[in-house]
Design an enzyme around this catalytic site. Structure first.
Site, PDB file in Angstrom:
ATOM      1  N   ARG A 197       0.825  -1.211   0.000  1.00  0.00           N
ATOM      2  CA  ARG A 197       0.000   0.000   0.000  1.00  0.00           C
ATOM      3  C   ARG A 197       0.859   1.262   0.000  1.00  0.00           C
ATOM      4  O   ARG A 197       0.451   2.298  -0.514  1.00  0.00           O
ATOM      5  CB  ARG A 197      -0.952   0.003   1.212  1.00  0.00           C
ATOM      6  N   TYR A 247     -14.563  22.920  -7.649  1.00  0.00           N
ATOM      7  CA  TYR A 247     -15.244  21.637  -7.873  1.00  0.00           C
ATOM      8  C   TYR A 247     -16.225  21.398  -6.730  1.00  0.00           C
ATOM      9  O   TYR A 247     -15.853  21.468  -5.551  1.00  0.00           O
ATOM     10  CB  TYR A 247     -14.167  20.562  -7.927  1.00  0.00           C
ATOM     11  N   ASP A 303      -5.984  22.601  -7.487  1.00  0.00           N
ATOM     12  CA  ASP A 303      -6.477  21.539  -8.363  1.00  0.00           C
ATOM     13  C   ASP A 303      -6.008  21.881  -9.776  1.00  0.00           C
ATOM     14  O   ASP A 303      -6.487  22.833 -10.388  1.00  0.00           O
ATOM     15  CB  ASP A 303      -8.003  21.461  -8.289  1.00  0.00           C
ATOM     16  N   LYS A 310      -8.709  11.677 -15.396  1.00  0.00           N
ATOM     17  CA  LYS A 310      -8.995  12.427 -16.616  1.00  0.00           C
ATOM     18  C   LYS A 310      -7.929  12.168 -17.682  1.00  0.00           C
ATOM     19  O   LYS A 310      -7.800  11.051 -18.154  1.00  0.00           O
ATOM     20  CB  LYS A 310      -9.098  13.923 -16.289  1.00  0.00           C
TER      21      LYS A 310
END
Length: 390
Positions: free
Chosen positions: A57, A110, A182, A206
């Protein structure tokens, strides 16, 4: 190396993988050690990625390769991979805020970021307030003694206002604040650290992925902020799946040519839409008459395929007729894949520092890699349906 050459080669080490051009996919949880020394070192240095991690992880050669690539693309020094763009936002904000702190967030942020601040951080004694995206250096007047973070998103969600990030960053740093941004729209076309940003967040879902088949987030920082962000990620148990990481690595290699085509197609479609009688405004900084064009031209090296369209007043049924009959523009959230998308939005978008003053409904378009002539023909039929139903 020039940018495109960097993107083609960064994060690749064929000599470490039997000559394989691409880093292999490490599907793992447990990682084994031969010596106690190596075991104890890995556990004691969880954030030191120069050797190996104690647990998958924390990272594998697959994830380390992508982190190196994203760091290089954005001009940072360390990158952290997480399971989604929203998780990246949550990790970054958590890392720099605690009870009693204040965060300034751009009003065009956002929507899930706003909800996270208002509905989650507020439960733990963090206050968020919102500022005009065009404020620039004037943001200094809004910074309080307990303001710790100024959060940017440029261009803004849905309406694509471009912020003067260098001016905001300079004002924030003078007051001792960290600047988070962002950078999903800007991606490789905006170098956040060269413009004063301390932490850059992206939805790798994206354009990094580019094919609408993965969900991923990235948080890129300078070395001075790595321990803080990395520790918070460890506390929260964040992780990016190995297959998503591999697909993102593959997507990066074609990123420059894809983004160039997305921008070329978007400009062709946006310029055609600008001339339509049904349209009040096309909100796309790459257009010469966009309010943010000068800042975009100064700070960005290109654009992507995402922009907004403000329509004249039309009833909901007319907008539905336009959207539901589209052949090449799909109706769905997200963006950044090879396909074109269209979604509606209205004046009821939540804002508290500014007013969204649109005369009618609006559309968000993502222009994909289809032939722009076909996309324009599809939109032309859509506008015909809009008028027939309106």
């Amino acid at each position: 190396m020039k940018r495109d050459t960097v993107i083609a080669h960064v994060g690749r080490h064929p000599e470490e993988h039997f000559g394989a051009v691409n880093p292999p996919v490490y599907r793992a949880s447990t990682l084994l050690f031969k010596t106690m020394e190596d075991y104890h070192h890995a556990r004691a240095h969880r954030l030191d990625r120069t050797r190996r991690s104690a647990y998958a992880r924390i990272g594998t050669p697959t994830s380390f390769a992508l982190e190196d690539a994203i760091s290089e693309i954005e001009g940072g020094e360390r990158c952290l991979l997480v399971g989604s763009g929203m998780m990246g936002i949550a990790v970054a904000l958590h890392a720099f805020l605690e009870a009693g702190d204040h965060v300034l967030v751009v009003d065009t942020v956002y929507a899930p970021t706003r909800r996270f601040c208002d509905q989650f951080l507020s439960r733990y004694g963090v206050e968020a307030s919102y500022y005009d995206p065009y404020l620039g250096a004037g943001i200094a007047a809004l910074i309080r003694p307990n303001t710790r973070v100024v959060y940017c998103e440029s261009p803004g969600t849905s309406t694509f206002e471009v912020q003067d990030v260098p001016a905001i960053a300079a004002a924030a740093h003078r007051k001792g604040c960290k600047v988070l941004m962002d950078n999903t729209w800007g991606l490789m076309n905006f170098r956040p650290f060269e413009h004063g940003v301390d932490v850059s967040i992206q939805a790798g879902t994206k354009y990094i992925g580019g094919h609408s088949d993965l969900v991923l987030g990235t948080v890129t920082v300078r070395n001075e902020d790595w321990e803080r962000v990395g520790t918070m990620s460890h506390f929260l148990g964040t992780h990016a799946g190995p297959d998503d990481v591999y697909l993102a690595l593959r997507g990066i290699r074609t990123l420059p040519v894809r983004l160039e085509r997305h921008m070329e197609n978007a400009l062709a479609v946006a310029r055609w839409i600008e001339k339509r009688p049904e349209v009040v405004q096309v909100m796309y900084p790459a257009l010469e008459n966009d309010p943010g064009h000068a800042l975009w031209k100064r700070d960005f090296t290109g654009a992507c395929g995402l922009f907004g369209v403000a329509l004249k007043p039309y009833p909901d049924k007319a907008v539905a007729a336009l959207i539901e009959g589209m052949e090449y523009f799909g109706l769905g959230v997200s963006w950044g894949g090879y396909e074109s998308l269209i979604t509606p939005f209205k004046n009821d978008t939540v804002r508290t520092a500014t007013k969204l003053d649109l005369p009618g409904p609006a559309l968000r378009l993502h222009v994909g890699l289809e032939d722009p002539d076909d996309l324009i023909a599809d939109l032309e039929k859509g506008f015909a349906r809009l008028n027939a139903a309106g």
